[in-house]
Design a protein around this motif. Structure first.
Motif, PDB file in Angstrom:
ATOM      1  N   LYS A   1      -6.559   4.816  -8.259  1.00 44.82           N
ATOM      2  CA  LYS A   1      -7.445   4.247  -7.252  1.00 44.82           C
ATOM      3  C   LYS A   1      -7.223   4.974  -5.925  1.00 44.82           C
ATOM      4  O   LYS A   1      -6.119   4.970  -5.389  1.00 44.82           O
ATOM      5  CB  LYS A   1      -7.175   2.753  -7.064  1.00 44.82           C
ATOM      6  CG  LYS A   1      -7.222   1.932  -8.353  1.00 44.82           C
ATOM      7  CD  LYS A   1      -8.611   1.912  -8.957  1.00 44.82           C
ATOM      8  CE  LYS A   1      -8.652   1.018 -10.208  1.00 44.82           C
ATOM      9  NZ  LYS A   1      -9.970   1.076 -10.879  1.00 44.82           N
ATOM     10  N   ALA A   2      -8.270   5.612  -5.425  1.00 37.51           N
ATOM     11  CA  ALA A   2      -8.163   6.393  -4.188  1.00 37.51           C
ATOM     12  C   ALA A   2      -8.761   5.630  -3.022  1.00 37.51           C
ATOM     13  O   ALA A   2      -9.651   4.789  -3.194  1.00 37.51           O
ATOM     14  CB  ALA A   2      -8.864   7.729  -4.357  1.00 37.51           C
ATOM     15  N   GLY A   3      -8.271   5.920  -1.820  1.00 41.17           N
ATOM     16  CA  GLY A   3      -8.804   5.265  -0.633  1.00 41.17           C
ATOM     17  C   GLY A   3      -8.066   5.692   0.614  1.00 41.17           C
ATOM     18  O   GLY A   3      -7.594   6.829   0.721  1.00 41.17           O
ATOM     19  N   GLY A   4      -7.931   4.760   1.543  1.00 34.50           N
ATOM     20  CA  GLY A   4      -7.254   5.061   2.802  1.00 34.50           C
ATOM     21  C   GLY A   4      -6.651   3.808   3.399  1.00 34.50           C
ATOM     22  O   GLY A   4      -7.145   2.692   3.172  1.00 34.50           O
ATOM     23  N   VAL A   5      -5.574   3.990   4.152  1.00 33.78           N
ATOM     24  CA  VAL A   5      -4.909   2.883   4.832  1.00 33.78           C
ATOM     25  C   VAL A   5      -4.796   3.226   6.311  1.00 33.78           C
ATOM     26  O   VAL A   5      -4.454   4.358   6.670  1.00 33.78           O
ATOM     27  CB  VAL A   5      -3.514   2.621   4.212  1.00 33.78           C
ATOM     28  CG1 VAL A   5      -2.620   3.842   4.293  1.00 33.78           C
ATOM     29  CG2 VAL A   5      -2.833   1.425   4.868  1.00 33.78           C
ATOM     30  N   PRO A   6      -5.119   2.270   7.214  1.00 32.75           N
ATOM     31  CA  PRO A   6      -4.955   2.546   8.650  1.00 32.75           C
ATOM     32  C   PRO A   6      -3.486   2.841   8.970  1.00 32.75           C
ATOM     33  O   PRO A   6      -2.600   2.085   8.558  1.00 32.75           O
ATOM     34  CB  PRO A   6      -5.420   1.245   9.314  1.00 32.75           C
ATOM     35  CG  PRO A   6      -6.247   0.552   8.283  1.00 32.75           C
ATOM     36  CD  PRO A   6      -5.652   0.920   6.963  1.00 32.75           C
ATOM     37  N   ILE A   7      -3.241   3.928   9.674  1.00 35.84           N
ATOM     38  CA  ILE A   7      -1.851   4.310   9.957  1.00 35.84           C
ATOM     39  C   ILE A   7      -1.170   3.266  10.832  1.00 35.84           C
ATOM     40  O   ILE A   7       0.029   3.010  10.687  1.00 35.84           O
ATOM     41  CB  ILE A   7      -1.793   5.706  10.609  1.00 35.84           C
ATOM     42  CG1 ILE A   7      -2.429   6.748   9.667  1.00 35.84           C
ATOM     43  CG2 ILE A   7      -0.348   6.114  10.908  1.00 35.84           C
ATOM     44  CD1 ILE A   7      -2.540   8.145  10.250  1.00 35.84           C
ATOM     45  N   THR A   8      -1.932   2.600  11.714  1.00 37.18           N
ATOM     46  CA  THR A   8      -1.315   1.575  12.573  1.00 37.18           C
ATOM     47  C   THR A   8      -0.716   0.442  11.755  1.00 37.18           C
ATOM     48  O   THR A   8       0.219  -0.225  12.213  1.00 37.18           O
ATOM     49  CB  THR A   8      -2.344   0.989  13.562  1.00 37.18           C
ATOM     50  OG1 THR A   8      -3.495   0.533  12.825  1.00 37.18           O
ATOM     51  CG2 THR A   8      -2.773   2.011  14.594  1.00 37.18           C
ATOM     52  N   SER A   9      -1.222   0.209  10.539  1.00 37.48           N
ATOM     53  CA  SER A   9      -0.685  -0.885   9.720  1.00 37.48           C
ATOM     54  C   SER A   9       0.725  -0.585   9.227  1.00 37.48           C
ATOM     55  O   SER A   9       1.431  -1.481   8.745  1.00 37.48           O
ATOM     56  CB  SER A   9      -1.605  -1.161   8.528  1.00 37.48           C
ATOM     57  OG  SER A   9      -1.573  -0.094   7.593  1.00 37.48           O
ATOM     58  N   LEU A  10       1.160   0.675   9.338  1.00 39.55           N
ATOM     59  CA  LEU A  10       2.494   1.087   8.879  1.00 39.55           C
ATOM     60  C   LEU A  10       3.517   1.105  10.011  1.00 39.55           C
ATOM     61  O   LEU A  10       4.697   1.371   9.781  1.00 39.55           O
ATOM     62  CB  LEU A  10       2.417   2.480   8.260  1.00 39.55           C
ATOM     63  CG  LEU A  10       1.321   2.712   7.214  1.00 39.55           C
ATOM     64  CD1 LEU A  10       1.307   4.171   6.784  1.00 39.55           C
ATOM     65  CD2 LEU A  10       1.518   1.811   6.013  1.00 39.55           C
TER      66      LEU A  10
END
Length: 549
Positions: free
Chosen positions: A468-477
């Motif tokens: 499953k491909a996608g993206g995560v907001p970097i601020t959430s890390l």
């Protein structure tokens, strides 16, 4: 360039894309995210990129898209698969619109600031498919942190009409990517910034990021070498091999190699810190193991040591903190003195507790801890030969035991440090597929107007088609940590979880491995052949995702 037969055959490998990235791509957005800690502080720092949703790519409808110019940067240390991220990015932006163009900034983020670049073409990129290394455009360690760097970078982005920038790097590089995305958004500059998770150390991961690329290949390469050493050790039966492995901030590499190879001992830095072990405690444990095996005629064995162990020993960590302060405040007073005078100066200024620790260290290690630093002010742990330090201390204690009649065997040591051997290896099938999918994900994040995101690929213990491909907001890390005296937003490093299944698997077997010779010889990294041999994920990933080791 001239290609070996291996490279020629490897050229024919075609990475497998997840189903959601194969045809027309749609996007599914989740709930708004928050940072892992310090939410109000991070939200205030990143008002334009905070709170965005996690996204997943799904099959969608065909749509027309204008051509776009994209820039790409390789940042930090090399990791197998970096070239496949770029090829995945290149192929996908060309697939979306054949008139799109890709520019590579040379030798890392410094290439953006200094306006050094090349256009990556089909002819050029084809020489780098499924290859190791970062030599396609080179890498560097310049940090993008200052406004004048952002503005200098924007000058060349504007000149080349680049509308999106992909930064491939570790936790610091992706932190910088998010800071840059926030700045360009604040300034209303029409540039998107996307990150990709890279580090062989394996410490850039969380629920959304199942693995950083390069870890799979590097640990397979190291495990092959360790297996070869174990076989030699079990053949000659006269040496103790002390093997130091990459991993300054976390012990994931050492742990994975231990699960693959079953050495007699694998030290885990995080456990040493949690148990408040001293250097002498560690040496005592090794000596007891050596004696047990020696009493049974086994004067040989293998010990794995994570690169950052020395900083995780609490007493030495406290010493380093005080030495850092001493160096910052009074370094100019003693840096040019003779070695003997330097040591005397330091001894006179240390607290009683840290003085006792300092006096137990060999002179060369004491000097490295007290004076030698990298450009960021960090102790250069890779230069501290921890494997030699431990074996020297073990030998000294065993000699003392021999005089006391407690030890009658022999102890002969050989030392190894595996680091660069794994960083530029040709990527395994996993990393070749994973990285290509990351590059394609970055392209689709750009096509969907996203910025401040990191490309991610999940469900990676399944077949690549089912990932499953996608993206995560970097601020959430992000959380906030003190760096060089200032509170800064950083991606929290993922340390070995002492309650996690990979570590528990080690604990379950390590008493047996220390007493018996339970060596496993994984053999060379396999790129083709039976799937059960060449397409296995790391044991770490399998255990973390609920599978078997």
């Amino acid at each position: 360039m001239e290609k070996s037969v291996f490279q020629q055959v490897r050229d024919a490998f075609t990475p497998v894309l997840p189903v959601g990235l194969r045809t027309a791509v749609g996007i599914k957005e989740g709930e708004a995210t928050t940072s892992v800690a310090d939410q109000e502080v991070i939200k205030k720092m990143f008002p334009n990129t905070y709170g965005m949703p996690v996204v997943e790519f799904v099959e969608g409808e065909e749509r027309g898209t204008d051509p776009i110019n994209v820039g790409v940067i390789l940042s930090g240390g090399q990791a197998p698969g970096g070239h496949n991220v770029i090829t995945g990015l290149f192929d996908t932006i060309k697939k979306i619109n054949p008139h799109s163009r890709l520019f590579g900034f040379l030798l890392g983020p410094g290439g953006l600031v200094d306006h050094k670049y090349i256009e990556i073409t089909e002819t050029y990129i084809n020489d780098f498919r499924n290859t190791g290394g970062f030599d396609m455009i080179g890498s560097g360690r310049t940090k993008l942190e200052k406004e004048d760097q952002f503005e200098k970078g924007y000058e060349i982005l504007k000149y080349l009409n680049i509308k999106a920038l992909v930064i491939i790097g570790g936790d610091d590089s992706n932190t910088n990517a998010c800071v840059l995305a926030e700045y360009y958004k604040m300034k209303n500059y029409p540039v998107q910034v996307i990150g990709c998770p890279k580090t062989i150390d394996g410490d850039l991961k969380c629920e959304q990021i199942e693995a950083s690329f390069g870890f799979d290949t590097a640990t397979k390469v190291y495990s092959e070498l360790i297996g070869n050493i174990e076989r030699d050790c079990n053949s000659s039966r006269k040496y103790w091999h002390f093997v130091k492995l990459m991993g300054r901030s976390a012990s994931h590499i050492a742990l994975e190699c231990a699960l693959q190879c079953h050495p007699n001992l694998c030290l885990i830095s995080e456990e040493v810190e949690a148990k408040d072990l001293s250097l002498n405690d560690i040496v005592e444990d090794i000596c007891r193991m050596v004696k047990y095996r020696s009493d049974r005629g086994m004067n040989y064995g293998v010990v794995l040591i994570p690169e950052g162990l020395i900083e995780f020993i609490p007493a030495i960590g406290r010493l380093i903190d005080e030495l850092n302060d001493l160096l910052a405040l009074h370094g100019k007073d003693y840096k040019d003195l003779s070695p003997m005078e330097q040591k005397q100066y330091i001894l006179e200024h240390l607290s009683e507790e840290n003085l006792k620790t300092f006096e137990t260290l060999p002179d060369d290690v004491a000097r490295q801890l007290s004076l030698d630093r990298d450009p960021h002010g960090n102790v250069q742990v890779s230069l501290i030969e921890t494997e030699r330090l431990l074996s020297r201390m073990v030998d000294a204690k065993l000699q003392a035991w021999k005089k006391e009649g407690k030890f009658n065997g022999s102890f002969n040591s050989i030392h190894h440090f595996f680091g660069y051997e794994g960083r530029c290896a040709a990527p395994s099938n996993f990393d070749a597929n994973y990285c290509y999918a990351l590059g394609a994900s970055a392209a689709h994040l750009i096509a969907n107007g996203k910025t401040g995101y990191m490309a991610v690929v999940r469900n990676t213990t399944a077949k690549p088609a089912d990932w499953k491909a996608g993206g995560v907001p970097i601020t959430s890390l992000f959380n906030v940590e003190r760096r060089n005296g200032k509170m800064k937003p950083v991606i929290r490093k993922a340390l070995v979880d002492l309650n996690g299944r990979p570590f528990k698997e080690l604990v379950e077997h390590r008493d047996e491995w220390s007493k018996e010779t339970s060596f496993v010889y994984p053999g060379p990294v396999q790129y083709w052949g039976p799937s059960e041999l060449c397409d296995r994920t790391t044991k770490t990933l399998a255990l973390e995702r609920g599978g078997k080791a």
